[in-house]
Design an enzyme around this catalytic site. Structure first.
Site, short mmCIF file in Angstrom:
data_model
loop_
_atom_site.label_atom_id
_atom_site.label_comp_id
_atom_site.label_asym_id
_atom_site.label_seq_id
_atom_site.Cartn_x
_atom_site.Cartn_y
_atom_site.Cartn_z
N ASP A 214 0.89 -1.25 -0.27
CA ASP A 214 0.11 -0.38 -0.25
C ASP A 214 1.02 0.68 -0.55
O ASP A 214 2.07 1.10 0.50
CB ASP A 214 -0.68 -0.21 1.09
CG ASP A 214 -1.60 0.68 1.24
OD1 ASP A 214 -3.05 0.91 0.35
OD2 ASP A 214 -1.75 1.93 1.86
N GLU A 263 15.11 -15.36 -0.50
CA GLU A 263 15.41 -16.23 0.15
C GLU A 263 13.66 -17.37 0.53
O GLU A 263 15.04 -18.91 0.79
CB GLU A 263 15.35 -16.21 1.71
CG GLU A 263 16.51 -15.23 1.96
CD GLU A 263 16.76 -14.33 3.10
OE1 GLU A 263 16.29 -15.02 4.26
OE2 GLU A 263 17.53 -12.97 3.28
#
Length: 547
Positions: A214, A263
């Site tokens: 956002d 990751e």
């Protein structure tokens, strides 16, 4: 610390699933109510996941469900690691993610890093401890101007209208680009960056497949927070460069986030809600070491006109090629008038409308616009209820409105509630199947005829058009991924383009146009006729062809 065991990943036969994904936005409070209190919740969403699987979408994006006072429908977050009781619990979120993955759906959650709630522990303590509190440095507290500090620190205005500053009882002022209950975080403070890296990991460990960020363009403010002067500050999208939007420092933040996302297995992604002056500026957010996608607000704001749409399509594809990112396409979301209403009105009225316009015209154009969007290279976003052809509810009484911008002069026009009315599932019954306890915003008495139940099995319905279009997009190798698009000769006011083994023709003129038949019909947004080698294409109609 709670140890989370991630839900099993959705199976896929392709890599970089997000490049051509169809992603469905769920606004939880208005999607489905599982406990009968009139407010949508996670259990309600979970119960309707099979519907989304059958619709054919690849992922579900959930608007905020975090613990919040709900001053701005959950975009004022008090605790980023907790679920607001109105939506359920962390166990409900875990169950939703697991069910979605078992159905082959990915889950994207909203993340709100520009501001917190004024009820967040950091801000509450900053207020309680007063000037000099170390926690005030995690926000933008400033002394005021004038002899007694009675004037705001600068001339910035809130996107929701009114000053972007509120004075505390101790005399200092704090910055809020949105509501006063949403103080802006200071991203120059290392604790803020550390906290959000931890929040990312929390939800990635829960199994979410990505984040919609956002106000991704707003985190970093220009040094010194300079005055703006006479610019129109209330426009989220414009050509003016603002000292609180689209600053270069945001890119360092997103590069650090990308290392975290990479990751994790399963190709976790991040999508920027970045209102920038140009598509080229938006492309900077999706460079290879930053985010994966960014919303294409220039496309959303384009009028239903051939020349304007062709220009924004060309510009979007050209901007994304150098950074290797897919273009995205979107017609509606929780902040703008639904496109079935927007296209029912004359162009130039903006994305917040107060008039229903010509309903029949709007729906015909909306269906045509959907087939155009789903034929373009890249990823498409669908806002809940648009697959039902829902219009905006433009006649909500003032006393039921909850959009905070409605209560602050001039901000965002204040009419976002109209696209947030709970969607209908059944022809009859309490709140048309939304839930057993009514709905938090009143639904029109025509909603039953637009419900999932009413439209399912009706070959001419908008719902079945969406189902067929998404299925055809998935099945056809020339649709979705890539950035190939070749424009074909067409009369003025008509768009025609080719992709691998595929042609899309769109008549935006409003009148019947005769075109050569390019191949075999796949799908059409409305009735049309073929006479020999000619196609008689009515106005505001799109046809897909294989060649």
């Amino acid at each position: 610390m709670t140890q989370h065991i991630a839900a099993p990943r959705p199976q896929t036969t392709s890599t970089q699933w997000w490049r051509d994904a169809v992603i469905y936005q769920v606004y939880p409070r208005s999607f489905a109510d599982g406990n009968g209190d009139g407010m949508g919740d996670l259990d309600g969403v979970r119960s309707r996941l099979p519907y989304l699987r059958d619709l054919g979408v690849d992922a579900v994006w959930l608007s905020p469900f975090y613990a919040s006072p709900q001053a701005d429908a959950g975009y004022d977050v008090a605790d980023y690691r907790a679920i607001d009781p109105m939506f359920g619990t962390l166990l409900d979120a875990d169950a939703l993610i697991r069910d979605a993955h078992e159905l082959g759906l990915r889950v994207i959650t909203d993340l709100v890093p520009n501001h917190s709630s004024d009820q967040h522990e950091w801000f509450r303590r900053a207020i309680e401890e007063g000037p000099g509190s170390p926690l005030r440095a995690r926000y933008h507290f400033r002394p005021g101007k004038g002899e007694d500090g009675q004037l705001p620190p600068n001339d910035w205005e809130s996107i929701f209208g009114g000053p972007a500053w509120t004075r505390t009882e101790d005399g200092q002022w704090y910055l809020h680009l949105f509501a006063p209950e949403q103080p802006d975080l200071n991203w120059d403070h290392p604790a803020v960056a550390d906290e959000f890296r931890s929040i990312l990991r929390f939800w990635l460990d829960m199994g979410v497949d990505g984040f919609r960020i956002d106000v991704a363009h707003g985190l970093v403010k220009a040094p010194g927070l300079p005055d703006i002067g006479g610019h129109d500050q209330l426009k989220l999208l414009g050509n003016d460069v603002m000292p609180f939007f689209d600053q270069e420092g945001v890119h360092e933040i997103y590069r650090s986030w990308r290392t975290i996302l990479d990751e994790y297995d399963g190709e976790r992604i991040a999508v920027a809600e970045a209102w920038t002056p140009t598509v080229e500026r938006t492309a900077l957010y999706v460079r290879p070491d930053e985010l994966h996608q960014a919303f294409n607000f220039q496309y959303l704001g384009a009028p239903w006109e051939a020349a304007a749409l062709r220009e924004v399509i060309d510009t979007s594809l050209a901007a994304m090629r150098p950074v290797g990112a897919p273009a995205t396409w979107v017609l509606s979301n929780h902040d703008v008038t639904r496109h079935a209403t927007r296209f029912a009105n004359p162009p130039g009225l903006g994305t917040q409308l107060r008039t229903p316009g010509d309903r029949e015209l709007g729906l015909r154009r909306a269906r045509a616009a959907t087939l155009l969007m789903l034929a373009l290279p890249g990823s498409a976003y669908v806002y809940q209820g648009e697959e039902l052809g829902l219009p905006d509810v433009t006649d909500l009484p003032d006393e039921v409105r909850q959009d905070p911008s409605f209560f602050r002069a001039a901000g965002q026009d204040g009419f976002r509630d109209g696209c947030r009315v709970p969607i209908p599932w059944t022809v009859e019954g309490s709140s048309y199947g939304f839930g057993s306890g009514g709905s938090w915003l009143p639904q029109p008495d025509t909603w039953g005829g637009l419900s999932v139940e009413a439209q399912t099995g009706d070959a001419d319905s908008t719902l079945e058009l969406y189902r067929a279009a998404i299925a055809a997009r998935r099945a056809h190798p020339g649709l979705g991924a890539g950035d190939d698009l070749r424009w074909l000769d067409a009369p003025e006011g008509v768009l025609a383009f080719a992709r691998e083994g595929f042609v899309c023709t769109v008549n935006l003129t409003g009148r019947l146009v005769s075109l050569p038949v390019p191949g075999r019909v796949v799908l059409a947004s409305g009735p049309f006729a073929v006479d020999g080698d000619r196609c008689e294409l009515p106005g505001d109609t799109t046809v897909w062809w294989t060649v």
